[in-house]
Design an enzyme around this catalytic site. Structure first.
Site, short mmCIF file in Angstrom:
data_model
loop_
_atom_site.label_atom_id
_atom_site.label_comp_id
_atom_site.label_asym_id
_atom_site.label_seq_id
_atom_site.Cartn_x
_atom_site.Cartn_y
_atom_site.Cartn_z
N GLY A 24 -8.34 10.30 -38.70
CA GLY A 24 -7.36 9.60 -40.21
C GLY A 24 -7.56 9.89 -41.33
N GLU B 119 3.09 8.13 -49.54
CA GLU B 119 2.03 8.01 -48.60
C GLU B 119 0.82 8.14 -49.85
OE1 GLU B 119 2.17 11.35 -47.07
OE2 GLU B 119 0.14 11.75 -45.28
N ASP C 240 -7.60 13.16 -42.51
CA ASP C 240 -7.84 15.01 -41.87
C ASP C 240 -8.27 16.02 -42.73
OD1 ASP C 240 -6.10 13.71 -40.63
OD2 ASP C 240 -3.91 14.63 -40.93
N ASP D 276 -1.16 4.15 -37.58
CA ASP D 276 0.17 3.75 -38.39
C ASP D 276 0.33 2.67 -37.78
OD1 ASP D 276 -0.68 6.81 -38.56
OD2 ASP D 276 1.25 6.53 -40.48
N TYR E 69 -3.75 15.02 -51.06
CA TYR E 69 -3.74 14.47 -49.78
C TYR E 69 -4.94 13.36 -49.42
CZ TYR E 69 -2.33 14.75 -44.03
OH TYR E 69 -2.19 13.89 -43.38
N TRP E 70 -6.32 13.84 -48.55
CA TRP E 70 -7.12 13.09 -48.63
C TRP E 70 -8.58 13.11 -48.98
CZ3 TRP E 70 -7.92 7.80 -45.97
CH2 TRP E 70 -6.94 7.98 -45.14
N GLN F 293 -7.06 9.27 -32.49
CA GLN F 293 -7.43 7.71 -33.46
C GLN F 293 -7.96 6.69 -34.27
OE1 GLN F 293 -2.78 7.93 -35.82
NE2 GLN F 293 -3.98 9.78 -37.22
#
Ligand code: DGY
Length: 448
Positions: free
Chosen positions: A178, A412, A180, A49, A368-369, A120
């Site tokens: 990254g 996000e 997750d 980030d 999310y991912w 990361q």
């Protein structure tokens, strides 16, 4: 006349959003000289980030951009390692915090600041190069002062995490990728018999649980950390004992892209032949084995590689396209990647680029991912496509990123489905998310 008025309104809206983006960064900036990704949900400094955040600041507040890099590098361990979360401050809104991670177990961990014992994607190298492009020679003294720390970080990776001596480095935890909770990891979780821990999640007090990883997934995440802790975060032991040991195309592409940046920067600085020679040797070996080991002809994409099973993890995700950003495929392979992106991820009804194959049964557009669009991935894919001359598709990726932010805000992640009956609002996860704001500024400032 109406057209002119409309253009004026659009221009005004974009200017307002630029101010709002800066406001997001200002509000997330902390006294210690670093920026949190999002209030409540992520109340510390995160490694990758911080790179994207610096790229936002560099367009209007050079001091903050420099501080962002400095506070990150200041947390470096004696062996060159840079952690994924730096706990500069205390916060009770996040789990697992410093008391769980216990980074001090590693004898070379920073004595100044607490952190996690995992890392990361190494983005800092290419961020420094881009900062120099934007600012010009005035930034050279800053680069000179800090570049060796980034070099030491890369050296750490090759000396400790390249178990087969092939120019490719492993990650030992999904949080190091990254990406997750990507569906890629599901088959690894199935091989693990993690305990059922009792703990208090904090993320799901900030964000709808439907958009976050499951409790069972968190058990696996904690279990791997406990194994690493048992071995005092020693890499050689982790390589032997971690049930999760993966070659990640995104992580390795970021390392290769940042190696290139360090080589270019050292050439500008001069008097660095030994470091350049070290990096060039790794580039040659790494790119060759990347193409040999991480390419899946059947899927027409780069994939992850499970070092425990010694086999590929055969799924296409947004990380599959990141090698374009690092110049890894030749032009014919780049064309294949683009076809895969258009066929599987494209189409009128969808924004580019979903984080996981939308045609796969494991795709989840909200979680999310496991499916949503991420602005940092789009930023890398956009620049990768452009560097190979795929200008139209590059423009579309940028256009989609801007449209998502303009319509829904600095979220996000975003639902890739356009005008879908199930979707009333495409923005998910944390709001006022720093890298979405920072990369909006960078996208808007560059005409390309
Ligand atoms: C989280 O807590 O979900 C973070 O992304 C871990 O890096």
């Amino acid at each position: 006349m109406a057209k002119a008025a409309n253009t004026y309104l659009v221009q005004q809206m974009k200017e307002q959003l630029m101010s709002k983006a800066k406001e997001v960064l200002e509000n997330n900036f902390q006294d210690g000289g670093f920026t949190i990704p999002s209030k409540g949900l992520y109340p510390f400094q995160w490694k990758w980030d911080s790179g994207f955040i610096a790229l936002g600041y560099v367009h209007y507040d050079l001091e903050k951009a420099k501080q962002e890099i400095e506070t990150l590098l200041d947390a470096q361990w004696e062996n060159g390692f840079i952690p994924h979360i730096i706990f500069h401050n205390d916060s009770d809104t996040y789990f697992p915090g410093p008391d769980f991670h216990e980074s001090h177990l590693h004898p070379q961990a920073s004595k100044k600041v607490r952190s996690t014992g995992m890392t990361q994607p190494p983005v800092t190298g290419f961020i420094l190069e881009r900062m120099l492009e934007i600012v010009g020679d005035e930034l050279l003294p800053f680069i000179k002062e800090h570049i060796d720390k980034v070099f030491e970080n890369h050296k750490y990776f090759y000396e400790n995490r390249d178990v087969n001596n092939e120019g490719l480095v492993y990650i030992y935890h999904n949080w190091e990728s990254g990406t997750d909770n990507s569906p890629m990891w599901d088959d690894i979780w199935a091989t693990m018999d993690s305990p059922e821990y009792e703990f208090e999640r904090r993320d799901t007090t900030h964000v709808d649980p439907a958009q976050r990883p499951s409790k069972r997934e968190y058990d696996h995440y904690l279990y791997i950390i406990n194994i690493a802790k048992e071995h005092h975060y020693q890499d050689a032991q982790i390589a032997q004992h971690s049930p999760f040991l993966v070659l990640d195309p995104l992580f390795n592409a970021m390392l290769i892209k940042s190696n290139d940046a360090l080589i270019n920067l050292y050439k500008r600085i001069g008097d660095s032949e030994d470091k350049i020679a070290f990096l060039e040797a790794k580039q040659l070996l790494g790119k060759e084995n990347f193409n040999k080991k991480l390419c899946n002809a059947e899927l027409g994409a780069y994939v992850h590689y499970d070092l425990r099973k010694n086999e590929q993890i055969p799924f296409v995700c947004s990380s599959s396209f990141s090698p374009l950003f690092a110049g890894i495929p030749d032009t014919s392979r780049a064309k294949i990647l683009v076809n895969t992106m258009i066929e599987k991820f494209g189409g009128d009804g969808r924004y580019l680029c979903a984080s996981f194959d939308p045609s796969h049964e494991r795709f989840n557009p909200k979680k999310y991912w496991r499916g949503p669009v991420w602005i940092n991935m789009n930023w890398m894919i956009h620049h990768g496509l452009k560097s190979y001359g795929f200008d139209e598709l590059a423009k579309k990726v940028k256009h989609d990123s801007l449209e998502l932010i303009e319509q829904y805000g600095f979220y996000e992640y975003f639902d890739a489905r356009k005008a879908h009956p199930e979707v009333t609002h495409n923005g998910y996860g944390g709001n006022n998310f720093s890298w979405s704001a920072a990369l909006y500024i960078d996208f808007m400032t560059n005409a390309d």
